[in-house]
Design an enzyme around this catalytic site. Structure first.
Site, PDB file in Angstrom:
ATOM      1  N   ASN A 182      35.966  65.892  55.069  1.00  0.00           N
ATOM      2  CA  ASN A 182      36.252  67.189  55.834  1.00  0.00           C
ATOM      3  C   ASN A 182      35.060  67.225  56.822  1.00  0.00           C
ATOM      4  OD1 ASN A 182      35.713  69.892  56.661  1.00  0.00           O
ATOM      5  ND2 ASN A 182      36.982  70.705  54.832  1.00  0.00           N
ATOM      6  N   HIS A 202      39.865  72.167  58.900  1.00  0.00           N
ATOM      7  CA  HIS A 202      40.516  73.759  58.401  1.00  0.00           C
ATOM      8  C   HIS A 202      40.198  74.387  59.852  1.00  0.00           C
ATOM      9  CE1 HIS A 202      39.954  77.658  55.813  1.00  0.00           C
ATOM     10  NE2 HIS A 202      41.162  77.587  56.884  1.00  0.00           N
ATOM     11  N   ARG A 255      40.437  77.499  61.175  1.00  0.00           N
ATOM     12  CA  ARG A 255      40.287  78.935  60.873  1.00  0.00           C
ATOM     13  C   ARG A 255      40.845  79.927  61.769  1.00  0.00           C
ATOM     14  NH1 ARG A 255      36.659  79.241  55.968  1.00  0.00           N
ATOM     15  NH2 ARG A 255      36.941  81.479  56.102  1.00  0.00           N
ATOM     16  N   GLU A 275      43.865  71.658  56.843  1.00  0.00           N
ATOM     17  CA  GLU A 275      43.657  72.959  55.899  1.00  0.00           C
ATOM     18  C   GLU A 275      43.998  74.149  56.611  1.00  0.00           C
ATOM     19  OE1 GLU A 275      39.848  74.081  54.078  1.00  0.00           O
ATOM     20  OE2 GLU A 275      39.796  71.883  53.505  1.00  0.00           O
ATOM     21  N   GLU A 294      45.596  70.798  45.417  1.00  0.00           N
ATOM     22  CA  GLU A 294      44.164  70.414  45.259  1.00  0.00           C
ATOM     23  C   GLU A 294      43.480  71.385  44.503  1.00  0.00           C
ATOM     24  OE1 GLU A 294      42.348  69.776  49.236  1.00  0.00           O
ATOM     25  OE2 GLU A 294      40.152  70.366  48.313  1.00  0.00           O
ATOM     26  N   HIS A 313      35.962  70.503  46.722  1.00  0.00           N
ATOM     27  CA  HIS A 313      35.065  71.925  47.009  1.00  0.00           C
ATOM     28  C   HIS A 313      33.650  71.766  46.198  1.00  0.00           C
ATOM     29  CE1 HIS A 313      33.833  75.780  48.496  1.00  0.00           C
ATOM     30  NE2 HIS A 313      34.950  75.851  49.089  1.00  0.00           N
TER      31      HIS A 313
HETATM   32  N1  PXP Z   1      38.888  71.613  49.881  1.00  0.00           N
HETATM   33  C1  PXP Z   1      39.181  72.699  50.539  1.00  0.00           C
HETATM   34  C2  PXP Z   1      40.537  73.271  50.246  1.00  0.00           C
HETATM   35  C3  PXP Z   1      38.203  73.339  51.144  1.00  0.00           C
HETATM   36  O1  PXP Z   1      38.545  74.564  51.702  1.00  0.00           O
HETATM   37  C4  PXP Z   1      36.926  72.673  51.285  1.00  0.00           C
HETATM   38  C5  PXP Z   1      35.787  73.358  52.528  1.00  0.00           C
HETATM   39  O2  PXP Z   1      36.127  73.527  53.626  1.00  0.00           O
HETATM   40  C6  PXP Z   1      36.647  71.614  50.825  1.00  0.00           C
HETATM   41  C7  PXP Z   1      37.694  70.897  50.085  1.00  0.00           C
HETATM   42  C8  PXP Z   1      35.261  70.520  51.130  1.00  0.00           C
HETATM   43  O3  PXP Z   1      34.195  71.311  50.395  1.00  0.00           O
HETATM   44  P1  PXP Z   1      32.752  71.023  50.615  1.00  0.00           P
HETATM   45  O4  PXP Z   1      32.521  71.176  51.825  1.00  0.00           O
HETATM   46  O5  PXP Z   1      31.950  71.741  49.638  1.00  0.00           O
HETATM   47  O6  PXP Z   1      32.971  69.578  50.268  1.00  0.00           O
END
Ligand code: PXP
Length: 242
Positions: free
Chosen positions: A7, A43, A45, A70, A151, A191
């Site tokens: 990400n 993502h 947003r 995302e 997920e 996450h």
């Molecule tokens: N998965 C999702 C659905 C998320 O919203 C995020 C954060 O954008 C992540 C994974 C990645 O999380 P982290 O940045 O804590 O690795």
């Protein structure tokens, strides 16, 4: 064998700190691909605080591995996804005041809307994953609304205060995985995963994709994006082979 989607939102966060044109998430995506990442996740947003429409457009053109968008289920974002056609969308809740995604999408409460969005994504040939807490009702609802994958939110595991609390969260993720597989869902996780806590989660059989952002981007500022992505892929491989 589980794979890594990087990400790269926070590459854009650094760019937006100065509203300039560097670092470019498109360049970061190339580095992740060269490291052997399975996919690139961003993502978009609604407040466009990091990733922009331009990033999504260019990443769709340039990412050769999996492109995972995302997104919230708000109509303007759904329209962008349908126009862009990423390989996969991961549906997430979105709250303007949050620092990062908090909690999972409520697939019970928003079942009708998620079903409608999923149907439209499928018509456009896009895989649909829902970001949810490891809660049986949410897993079953995700299957019922037609999602291909879920997920599992690993935030509660990542925030566990000690080893015994972390083990309980791992056990909860394993039960969630079993329920998801019984309902023919593909299981992803993400996450709060870091170089320090990835081991026990990578060792859970049946999780096939990890979405990891902040920790990799943080490390990349010191060692470089290609090396940071490679180091995470090596850890996932090491622990999942056990
Ligand atoms: N998965 C999702 C659905 C998320 O919203 C995020 C954060 O954008 C992540 C994974 C990645 O999380 P982290 O940045 O804590 O690795």
């Amino acid at each position: 064998m589980p794979v890594l989607n990087v990400n790269i939102d926070h590459i854009a966060t650094i760019r937006q700190a100065r509203r300039t044109d560097e670092p470019d998430p498109v360049w970061a995506a190339v580095e992740c691909e060269l490291a052997g990442a399975n996919g690139i996740t961003v993502h978009l947003r609604q407040d466009r605080r990091h990733i922009s429409d331009r990033d999504v457009r260019l990443l769709k053109e340039t990412v050769a591995c999996k492109f995972n968008l995302e997104m919230s289920i708000a109509q303007p974002i759904v329209n962008i996804a349908l126009d862009t056609r990423p390989d996969q969308v991961t549906l997430v809740p979105e709250n303007r005041a949050e620092l990062t995604t908090e909690g999972g999408l409520d697939c019970v409460k928003y079942a009708r809307r998620i079903k409608e969005v999923t149907k439209r994504m499928h018509k456009a040939g896009i895989l649909v994953s829902a970001f949810i807490t490891p809660d049986p009702d949410q897993i079953i609802a995700s299957a019922q609304v037609g999602c291909d994958a879920i997920e599992l939110h690993t935030g509660m595991y990542a925030n566990a205060k000690n080893e015994s609390a972390a083990s309980k969260r791992v056990a909860q993720l394993m039960i969630a995985r079993d329920i998801a597989l019984e309902h023919s869902l593909i299981v992803h996780a993400g996450h709060g995963l870091t170089y320090r806590n990835i081991g026990p989660v990578a060792a859970i059989e049946g999780l096939c994709e990890f979405n990891i952002g902040h920790s990799i981007v943080s490390r990349s500022t010191l060692v470089g994006m290609r090396k940071a992505a490679m180091q995470m892929i090596e850890l996932i491989d090491k622990f999942s082979k056990k």
